[in-house]
Motif scaffolding. Structure first.
Motif, PDB file in Angstrom:
ATOM      1  N   THR A 196      75.234  52.638  36.401  1.00  0.00           N
ATOM      2  CA  THR A 196      74.047  52.980  37.170  1.00  0.00           C
ATOM      3  C   THR A 196      73.358  54.149  36.484  1.00  0.00           C
ATOM      4  O   THR A 196      74.007  55.073  35.985  1.00  0.00           O
ATOM      5  CB  THR A 196      74.420  53.360  38.622  1.00  0.00           C
TER       6      THR A 196
ATOM      7  N   GLY B 195      70.581  57.120  36.986  1.00  0.00           N
ATOM      8  CA  GLY B 195      69.743  57.914  37.864  1.00  0.00           C
ATOM      9  C   GLY B 195      68.723  58.697  37.070  1.00  0.00           C
ATOM     10  O   GLY B 195      68.699  58.643  35.828  1.00  0.00           O
TER      11      GLY B 195
ATOM     12  N   GLN C  36      58.969  57.479  42.104  1.00  0.00           N
ATOM     13  CA  GLN C  36      60.222  56.720  42.168  1.00  0.00           C
ATOM     14  C   GLN C  36      60.096  55.419  41.389  1.00  0.00           C
ATOM     15  O   GLN C  36      61.017  55.015  40.663  1.00  0.00           O
ATOM     16  CB  GLN C  36      60.595  56.434  43.621  1.00  0.00           C
TER      17      GLN C  36
ATOM     18  N   THR D 157      64.672  53.884  45.329  1.00  0.00           N
ATOM     19  CA  THR D 157      65.578  55.010  45.087  1.00  0.00           C
ATOM     20  C   THR D 157      65.322  55.684  43.742  1.00  0.00           C
ATOM     21  O   THR D 157      65.916  56.730  43.472  1.00  0.00           O
ATOM     22  CB  THR D 157      67.042  54.532  45.132  1.00  0.00           C
TER      23      THR D 157
ATOM     24  N   ALA E 160      66.151  54.432  40.715  1.00  0.00           N
ATOM     25  CA  ALA E 160      67.362  54.257  39.918  1.00  0.00           C
ATOM     26  C   ALA E 160      67.321  52.892  39.255  1.00  0.00           C
ATOM     27  O   ALA E 160      66.455  52.061  39.540  1.00  0.00           O
ATOM     28  CB  ALA E 160      68.605  54.403  40.793  1.00  0.00           C
TER      29      ALA E 160
END
Length: 621
Positions: free
Chosen positions: A193, A195, A482, A552, A554
């Motif tokens: 993942t 970020g 975002q 989010t 991400a």
């Protein structure tokens, strides 16, 4: 008139027939359905009498009532289509009877005699067949032994025919392999993942042009709902409390009228599950006592939940014949079987509630508050006609409030959402009235759920509109940032997946590689998209997947590492394959039987006497 008719063994069919006979019509005399010459339908040479339809329908009602734990009336049954289902089933059975008679399939006397004499329902206290008991059971239902035995013979012949039609159906090996491999396949994968910290620098702040473009492309996210400006007059019970006077005797009278609330016998929290027979209930109780099954498992087996069978808090008297047995339990447990108004049942006791007695002096404060509110509501109800007269005389809501002691007036803007609404605006009745009223409509007195009243005038209607950028600039900037961050991260995710060695590239980027052991299609990974596993199963061998999450900010990079077919010696895979094979075989057998029934009905010809059907339905209402 095609309907679903599953194949059954002769013994099962006979057991159902005897159960229907013993259930009878529960006080609804079969003679009420008219003479035996009447028929509700005819299929070829087979007639379906009104009594046959009446018995089957009443049996269906009682079985369904036991299943759901409450009495289902005829009107409810018709809404659910139970009456049509019963008639369709009888027509299908008659079509098979007609075909069996045509091709010469029948059951011998010894087979019929054996089924009847072996039935527990017709055995006396010595465990042997009792002819007197048998004939009496038939007599109570208006049947002769000849008619009943003919029905048993037809059921047995029909069962032979059904077995011949559907018994030899097998699941195609290739199709079974395909389904079993699909269901048992496992996939392992690795993922990282990403970020915002995975970027060398945060994305640049959006300019006004960026924000304007985002707002234009996503108007729904920033649209204000329809708003109505309202002027109101409002009178609530709380506003009247200062004018309420209570006397001690009135409170004592209220206490006595509600004495059951303050003096309660010992109670239990109980759930009840009804069974078809006492033997079934006793067998279930034995399984529960042995720890092999739980009470809840039997509930779930019916397609029910514990809430569906919950009786709430009950006293010993409320439980009738089961009261003493349930109350004998000293802790949570299952008691029974005991008779109930719906049949033999097991009772699960979950908690013991001690008896309570609250004297008047302790209850007085609570009673005072409730009595004062009740008196205030009655005072408002007494004023209602006068308030209506004043509005009818032309008074505005402001004038109404000014002329009514204690009444409040004001203005408010309302939407159909009440998340942050308080006071007058929080009432659902107020919002409903505001959106039913147009500017210029005459005000009227309306009721509130707490006993208050109100009147409104709508002064302006503001349709839904996209909020101006200056009003939502901060929210638009967050959404844009975002999304831009997620897209930038997805570019990095694509680069990682394009590298010759995904694991080494992730490590070089300072990202922690997560490895997921092979899992099946129903797997789930916490904190990742709910559909991720399903998407993994769409990937080709060694396939990759990069996802951006604009909500989010991400991204995720995923590589499929392995595809595993179920192993030949795997016990779970073997059970799954066997279950798939059984389900497939049953489905195919059902289809074959259904096609046969449809053809039999078409060739025999079906006629329905709707007047007779309606007459039986009406008598069961």
């Amino acid at each position: 008139m095609a309907t679903s008719l599953r194949g059954k063994k002769s013994k099962t069919v006979f057991a159902a027939l005897v159960l229907l006979l013993l259930v009878g019509l529960a006080g609804f005399g079969v003679t009420n359905f008219g003479g035996s010459s009447q028929q509700v339908a005819k299929v070829g040479s087979q007639e379906i009498g009104v009594r046959d339809y009446g018995r089957a329908l009443q049996g269906e009602l009682q079985a369904f009532s036991a299943q759901v734990g409450q009495q289902v009336n005829m009107a409810q049954a018709q809404q659910m289509g139970l009456d049509r289902s019963v008639l369709g089933r009888l027509v299908a059975m008659a079509a098979l009877d007609d075909r069996a008679q045509e091709i010469g399939v029948s059951a011998g006397d010894e087979q019929v005699r054996g089924q009847i004499t072996a039935a527990d329902a017709f055995k006396g206290v010595n465990g042997q067949f009792d002819r007197d008991l048998y004939t009496e059971a038939l007599r109570r239902q208006g049947l002769s032994p000849r008619i009943f035995e003919d029905q048993v013979r037809r059921d047995a012949a029909r069962s032979v025919l059904q077995g011949a039609i559907a018994g030899g159906v097998a699941a195609p090996a290739g199709y079974l392999d395909l389904l079993a491999n699909w269901a048992g396949q496992s996939r392992g994968f690795s993922y990282v993942t990403l970020g915002p910290g995975a970027l060398e620098a945060p994305v640049a702040a959006p300019g006004t042009a960026d924000l304007e473009a985002w707002l234009k492309d996503h108007p729904a996210d920033f649209t204000a709902p329809e708003t109505r400006s309202v002027t109101y007059a409002w009178l609530s019970p709380e506003m009247m409390l200062g004018k309420v006077e209570l006397d001690d005797q009135a409170l004592r009278d209220l206490y006595e009228s509600r004495i059951d609330e303050f003096r309660q016998p010992e109670r239990r929290m109980v759930e009840r599950l009804v069974f078809n027979t006492e033997a079934d209930a006793a067998a279930a109780k034995a399984e529960i006592d042995a720890g092999r099954r739980s009470f809840e498992s039997y509930v779930n087996e019916r397609g029910l939940t514990l809430d569906d069978v919950d009786m709430g808090e009950v006293s010993q008297d409320d439980l009738g014949a089961a009261g003493a047995g349930v109350f004998a339990l000293t802790g949570p447990g299952v008691a029974g079987p005991f008779e109930s108004d719906l049949g033999p049942a097991l009772f699960s006791m979950n908690a013991i509630l001690n008896a309570k007695e609250i004297p008047f002096e302790e209850a007085k404060a609570e009673l005072s508050d409730e009595a004062a509110m009740d008196r205030a509501r009655r005072m408002i109800a007494d004023r209602r006609a006068a308030l209506e007269d004043e509005l009818a005389g032309g008074a505005t809501v402001e004038e109404l409030a000014a002329n009514t002691e204690g009444m409040e007036t004001g203005s408010v803007e309302l939407t159909q959402e009440a998340a942050d609404a308080t006071g007058f605006a929080a009432y659902a009745e107020v919002r409903k009235a505001a959106f039913e009223t147009q500017p210029g409509d005459f005000a009227e007195i309306r009721d509130l759920s707490d006993g208050g009243v109100f009147a409104i005038e709508v002064t302006e209607v503001k349709p839904p509109a996209v909020r101006p950028l200056d009003e939502v600039r901060g929210d638009v900037a967050i959404a844009w940032t975002q999304n831009a961050t997620a897209e930038a991260l997805k570019v990095k995710a694509d680069a990682l997946l394009a590298a010759p060695d995904f694991a080494a590239a992730a490590q070089a980027a300072g990202l922690e590689l997560q490895t997921v052991e092979p899992m099946k299609r129903d797997g789930f990974i916490e904190n990742l998209p709910q559909d991720l596993v399903a998407r993994v199963f769409t990937l080709p061998e060694h396939g990759t997947l990069a996802l951006a999450d604009a909500k989010t900010g991400a991204a995720l990079a995923l590589r499929l590492d392995s595809i595993s077919a179920p192993e030949a010696g795997d016990a779970d895979a073997g059970k799954a394959r066997a279950a798939i094979e059984q389900q497939l075989r049953q489905s195919l057998a059902q289809d074959v039987l259904q096609f046969y029934v449809n053809a039999a009905e078409t060739e025999a010809g079906v006629s329905i006497n709707q007047n007779a059907v309606n007459a039986v339905n009406a008598q069961l209402n």
